[in-house]
Design a protein around this motif. Structure first.
Motif, PDB file in Angstrom:
ATOM      1  N   ARG B  30      23.763  -5.767 -11.995  1.00  0.00           N
ATOM      2  CA  ARG B  30      24.426  -5.979 -10.685  1.00  0.00           C
ATOM      3  C   ARG B  30      25.489  -7.228 -10.832  1.00  0.00           C
ATOM      4  N   GLU B  31      26.526  -6.811  -9.937  1.00  0.00           N
ATOM      5  CA  GLU B  31      27.693  -7.899  -9.955  1.00  0.00           C
ATOM      6  C   GLU B  31      27.279  -8.784  -8.871  1.00  0.00           C
ATOM      7  N   GLY B  32      27.777 -10.241  -9.083  1.00  0.00           N
ATOM      8  CA  GLY B  32      27.901 -11.021  -7.998  1.00  0.00           C
ATOM      9  C   GLY B  32      26.469 -11.656  -7.735  1.00  0.00           C
ATOM     10  N   VAL B  33      25.303 -11.493  -8.514  1.00  0.00           N
ATOM     11  CA  VAL B  33      24.132 -11.879  -7.767  1.00  0.00           C
ATOM     12  C   VAL B  33      23.982 -13.546  -8.344  1.00  0.00           C
ATOM     13  N   ILE B  34      23.438 -14.134  -7.342  1.00  0.00           N
ATOM     14  CA  ILE B  34      23.315 -15.460  -7.429  1.00  0.00           C
ATOM     15  C   ILE B  34      21.685 -15.441  -7.845  1.00  0.00           C
ATOM     16  N   SER B  35      21.610 -15.866  -8.963  1.00  0.00           N
ATOM     17  CA  SER B  35      20.174 -15.886  -9.589  1.00  0.00           C
ATOM     18  C   SER B  35      19.417 -17.112  -9.621  1.00  0.00           C
ATOM     19  N   LEU B  36      18.389 -17.054  -9.196  1.00  0.00           N
ATOM     20  CA  LEU B  36      17.480 -18.458  -9.384  1.00  0.00           C
ATOM     21  C   LEU B  36      16.170 -17.945 -10.324  1.00  0.00           C
ATOM     22  N   THR B  37      16.453 -17.221 -11.280  1.00  0.00           N
ATOM     23  CA  THR B  37      15.354 -16.950 -12.046  1.00  0.00           C
ATOM     24  C   THR B  37      14.974 -17.333 -13.340  1.00  0.00           C
ATOM     25  N   VAL B  38      15.987 -17.947 -13.990  1.00  0.00           N
ATOM     26  CA  VAL B  38      16.020 -18.491 -15.312  1.00  0.00           C
ATOM     27  C   VAL B  38      14.993 -19.440 -15.550  1.00  0.00           C
ATOM     28  N   GLY B  39      14.157 -19.334 -16.663  1.00  0.00           N
ATOM     29  CA  GLY B  39      13.094 -20.192 -16.682  1.00  0.00           C
ATOM     30  C   GLY B  39      13.635 -21.088 -17.974  1.00  0.00           C
ATOM     31  N   GLN B  40      14.783 -21.738 -18.038  1.00  0.00           N
ATOM     32  CA  GLN B  40      15.347 -22.400 -18.997  1.00  0.00           C
ATOM     33  C   GLN B  40      16.523 -23.480 -18.620  1.00  0.00           C
ATOM     34  N   PRO B  41      16.407 -24.485 -19.038  1.00  0.00           N
ATOM     35  CA  PRO B  41      17.578 -25.483 -18.972  1.00  0.00           C
ATOM     36  C   PRO B  41      18.910 -24.942 -18.831  1.00  0.00           C
ATOM     37  N   ASP B  42      19.705 -25.466 -17.702  1.00  0.00           N
ATOM     38  CA  ASP B  42      21.344 -25.015 -17.664  1.00  0.00           C
ATOM     39  C   ASP B  42      21.883 -25.936 -18.513  1.00  0.00           C
ATOM     40  N   GLU B 344      20.080  -6.966  -0.375  1.00  0.00           N
ATOM     41  CA  GLU B 344      21.014  -7.078   0.842  1.00  0.00           C
ATOM     42  C   GLU B 344      21.602  -8.332   0.911  1.00  0.00           C
ATOM     43  N   HIS B 345      21.269  -9.337  -0.068  1.00  0.00           N
ATOM     44  CA  HIS B 345      22.185 -10.507  -0.142  1.00  0.00           C
ATOM     45  C   HIS B 345      22.380 -11.120  -1.419  1.00  0.00           C
ATOM     46  N   ASN B 346      22.262 -10.181  -2.466  1.00  0.00           N
ATOM     47  CA  ASN B 346      22.604 -10.345  -3.882  1.00  0.00           C
ATOM     48  C   ASN B 346      21.897 -11.997  -4.446  1.00  0.00           C
ATOM     49  N   VAL B 347      20.501 -12.299  -3.956  1.00  0.00           N
ATOM     50  CA  VAL B 347      20.096 -13.371  -4.537  1.00  0.00           C
ATOM     51  C   VAL B 347      18.884 -13.046  -5.313  1.00  0.00           C
ATOM     52  N   ALA B 348      18.737 -13.432  -6.427  1.00  0.00           N
ATOM     53  CA  ALA B 348      17.585 -12.863  -7.205  1.00  0.00           C
ATOM     54  C   ALA B 348      16.590 -14.051  -7.352  1.00  0.00           C
ATOM     55  N   ILE B 349      15.225 -13.929  -6.821  1.00  0.00           N
ATOM     56  CA  ILE B 349      14.231 -14.958  -7.207  1.00  0.00           C
ATOM     57  C   ILE B 349      13.027 -14.161  -7.532  1.00  0.00           C
ATOM     58  N   ARG B 380      22.960 -17.798   1.257  1.00  0.00           N
ATOM     59  CA  ARG B 380      22.553 -16.475   1.519  1.00  0.00           C
ATOM     60  C   ARG B 380      21.208 -16.341   2.026  1.00  0.00           C
ATOM     61  N   MET B 381      20.087 -16.957   1.551  1.00  0.00           N
ATOM     62  CA  MET B 381      18.855 -16.854   1.983  1.00  0.00           C
ATOM     63  C   MET B 381      18.576 -17.076   3.450  1.00  0.00           C
ATOM     64  N   ASP B 382      19.491 -18.092   3.821  1.00  0.00           N
ATOM     65  CA  ASP B 382      19.339 -18.531   5.233  1.00  0.00           C
ATOM     66  C   ASP B 382      19.732 -17.251   5.931  1.00  0.00           C
ATOM     67  N   ARG B 383      20.757 -16.397   5.893  1.00  0.00           N
ATOM     68  CA  ARG B 383      21.251 -15.462   6.511  1.00  0.00           C
ATOM     69  C   ARG B 383      20.226 -14.296   6.511  1.00  0.00           C
ATOM     70  N   PHE B 384      19.511 -14.134   5.365  1.00  0.00           N
ATOM     71  CA  PHE B 384      18.234 -13.167   5.158  1.00  0.00           C
ATOM     72  C   PHE B 384      17.276 -13.347   5.997  1.00  0.00           C
ATOM     73  N   VAL B 385      16.806 -14.681   6.044  1.00  0.00           N
ATOM     74  CA  VAL B 385      15.734 -14.982   6.747  1.00  0.00           C
ATOM     75  C   VAL B 385      16.014 -14.835   8.255  1.00  0.00           C
ATOM     76  N   LYS B 386      17.330 -15.259   8.657  1.00  0.00           N
ATOM     77  CA  LYS B 386      17.888 -15.137   9.964  1.00  0.00           C
ATOM     78  C   LYS B 386      17.844 -13.651  10.613  1.00  0.00           C
ATOM     79  N   SER B 387      18.201 -12.833   9.448  1.00  0.00           N
ATOM     80  CA  SER B 387      18.250 -11.460  10.078  1.00  0.00           C
ATOM     81  C   SER B 387      16.633 -10.791   9.992  1.00  0.00           C
TER      82      SER B 387
END
Lengths: 159, 394
Positions: B30-42, B344-349, B380-387
């Motif tokens: 997938r392209e353009g995903v904002i991911s909050l999935t990674v379990g390691q330091p940045d 729908e919003h390209n956010v990964a959790i 993006r999550m805000d938009r999703f929750v509002k929808s």
């Protein structure tokens, strides 16, 4: 150092709301503190750090070493004043070097423009004995930030 | 025709694929995903530590080390455990250097678990314990932790779960995914229950350095606990060294020896270059921990506040770098929520159910990301929750 100053030093474009949430403070509290730092002259300002190599602009930076004769009773301060008044001068430091006294950073659009500035403005200042101009050819790192292509997050999802 | 499926052991065949993996597979490509999935330091590993690794290669330290790990690293680990957590272990026979904390967990389980032995696993928790226990023929006894208890294992729940067959109790705190920690009082209450059993405690303390406000307490510091506890830690989270694959265990000699035997046959020794780098980390890296921790702390505060403002409240995590976010009030299951948020919003959790069935109604968000990244995810999550609210309203 104060946490607000630490944050600003790291990234001066943080909004006060963001800083407030990151520090667990009220927005008002953050704004009050910033106002106080400014009043006390602790917080002088904030600059964006731009990698000019990625823009089309010509942006040349030179470091100029000045050897000067200190003045009786005033040391270097008066000479420094007559140098830092020029807007082309971005920084000015009194140095401990044995070879020269003042280090000036000058920014301009071309090497020629800077060379003229040195020859016409800095060199003729009374008590300036000699100048030595060094042009910066490439910035690898400035203000703690490495100038390079856009970093990629190469972390894999491994559980 | 040869059927390789028939060649598999029953245990391997029955092993379920990790729930977290399943979700990560949706992400790939997938392209353009904002991911909050990674379990390691940045953060990249601090430079002086990388430099020590490079030096070790340049100096020709390219051989196996002692099976247990280099004597110097084991001495440094001993000093570190004393300095940071008030624990005293003998470098000669109580410390084992492993390939990540993961290997140490596997070794501990393999060294202790026979067929039908019971192992207490608090859930929701990291995905590795159950499968490793099943590979030994052990029985996983999941103990659900509840939001009302801050996802802490309670003495009551533990007491209900233990039996005469309980061989091992896993204490995965600070917790991935909930961010819960156990302080001294919590541990003291659990200790009362544990001491009535013959069980050993596997204390997975990989996030021990990442606690906010309170210092981490190891259960091994409580009276009579050290002799029955295997403390597991590593370099991945504290020193941002995930790719170096280096961890360690600290345990009484008899337990260490059993783990050591398995390690010796299966692994030989942890990577030499990583051991040299880790020695530098322990000698001169305490400040790095503080710098990275301060950064996580800011993001933690930002993210919990921002999520509550968009109607996704979460308990402020006290450890690790995850927020366990409640979403049950949005009218979707965890998987639906996460899949639609991605679609729908390209956010990964990660859906909470990846960490055990009782994670239903929750999702894990990692905050090992820059503030800008977190802000975009929240937007993006805000938009999703509002929808979702809009549809519910109609």
């Amino acid at each position: 150092m104060e946490p607000i100053l630490e944050l600003l030093q790291e990234n001066s474009i943080y909004s006060t709301e963001d800083m407030a949430s990151m520090l667990g403070m009220d927005k008002d509290e953050v704004e009050d503190k910033i106002a106080r730092y400014k009043e006390e002259g602790i917080l002088l300002g904030g600059h964006a750090i731009i990698d000019y190599d990625k823009l089309e602009n010509n942006h040349i930076v030179a470091l100029i070493e000045l050897k000067v004769n200190p003045q009786r009773g005033r040391g270097f301060d008066k000479i420094a004043e007559s140098i830092y008044r020029y807007p082309e001068v971005k920084s000015l430091y009194l140095m401990s070097s044995s070879g020269y006294d003042l280090l000036v950073t000058v920014e301009g659009n071309s090497m020629k423009e800077i060379a003229y500035f040195v020859a016409r403005k800095l060199a003729p200042i009374e008590d300036v004995v000699s100048t030595s101009t060094h042009f910066i050819l490439k910035k690898y790192k400035s203000h703690g930030l490495v100038h390079r292509s856009i970093p990629v997050d190469e972390r894999e999802n491994c559980n | 025709m040869f059927d390789s499926n028939n060649a598999l052991s029953t245990k391997a065949r029955n092993l379920k694929p990790s729930g977290i993996r399943k979700f990560f597979d949706l992400l790939s490509g997938r392209e353009g995903v904002i991911s909050l999935t990674v379990g390691q330091p940045d953060f990249a590993t601090p430079w002086h530590i990388r430099d020590a690794g490079i030096d070790s290669i340049a100096d020709g330290h390219t051989f196996y080390t002692s099976n247990r790990g280099t004597p110097e690293l084991r001495s440094e680990i001993s000093r570190y455990m004393d300095r940071r957590f008030g624990l005293s272990y003998c470098p000669e026979n109580e410390i084992l250097v492993t390939v990540g904390a993961s290997e140490a967990i596997d070794l501990a389980i393999r060294a202790l678990i026979d067929e039908e032995d019971e192992v207490i696993v608090p859930v929701p928790s990291f995905v590795c314990y159950g499968p490793l226990i099943e590979m030994c023929g052990g029985r996983v006894i999941p103990v659900e932790t509840a939001p009302k208890d801050g996802f802490k294992l309670t003495p009551e729940a533990l007491s209900d779960a233990v039996s005469e067959k309980t061989k091992l109790i896993i204490l995965p705190y600070p917790s991935n995914p909930t961010g819960a920690i156990l302080d001294r009082e919590d541990l003291a209450a659990l200790r009362e229950v544990i001491l009535k059993t013959p069980a050993v405690v596997l204390s997975d303390e990989i996030y021990a350095e990442l606690t906010y406000g309170k210092k981490h307490t190891s259960i091994a510091t409580l009276p009579d606990m050290k002799e029955r506890t295997i403390v597991i830690n590593g370099f991945s989270k504290a020193f941002a060294m995930t790719g170096w694959r280096l961890g360690f265990s600290c345990a009484p000699e008899a337990l260490t020896e059993a783990m050591f035997k398995i390690h010796q046959y299966a692994i030989m020794c942890a990577p030499t270059v990583s051991q040299y780098a880790a020695t530098e980390a322990l000698k001169n890296g305490d400040d790095d921990i503080e710098i990275m921790k301060a950064e996580y702390d800011r993001r933690r505060k930002y993210l919990t506040k921002a999520l509550s403002e968009i109607g996704l409240p979460c308990q402020c995590p006290e450890g690790a770098f995850y927020v366990f976010m409640k979403l049950s009030h949005c009218g979707l299951s965890s998987e639906e929520f996460c899949e639609r948020l991605l679609e729908e919003h390209n956010v990964a959790i990660v859906p909470g159910t990846a960490f055990g069935d009782c994670g239903e109604g929750y999702a894990r968000l990692s905050y090992a990301y820059s503030l800008d990244h977190l802000k975009e995810a929240v937007r993006r999550m805000d938009r999703f929750v509002k929808s979702l609210n809009y549809v519910a309203f109609l």
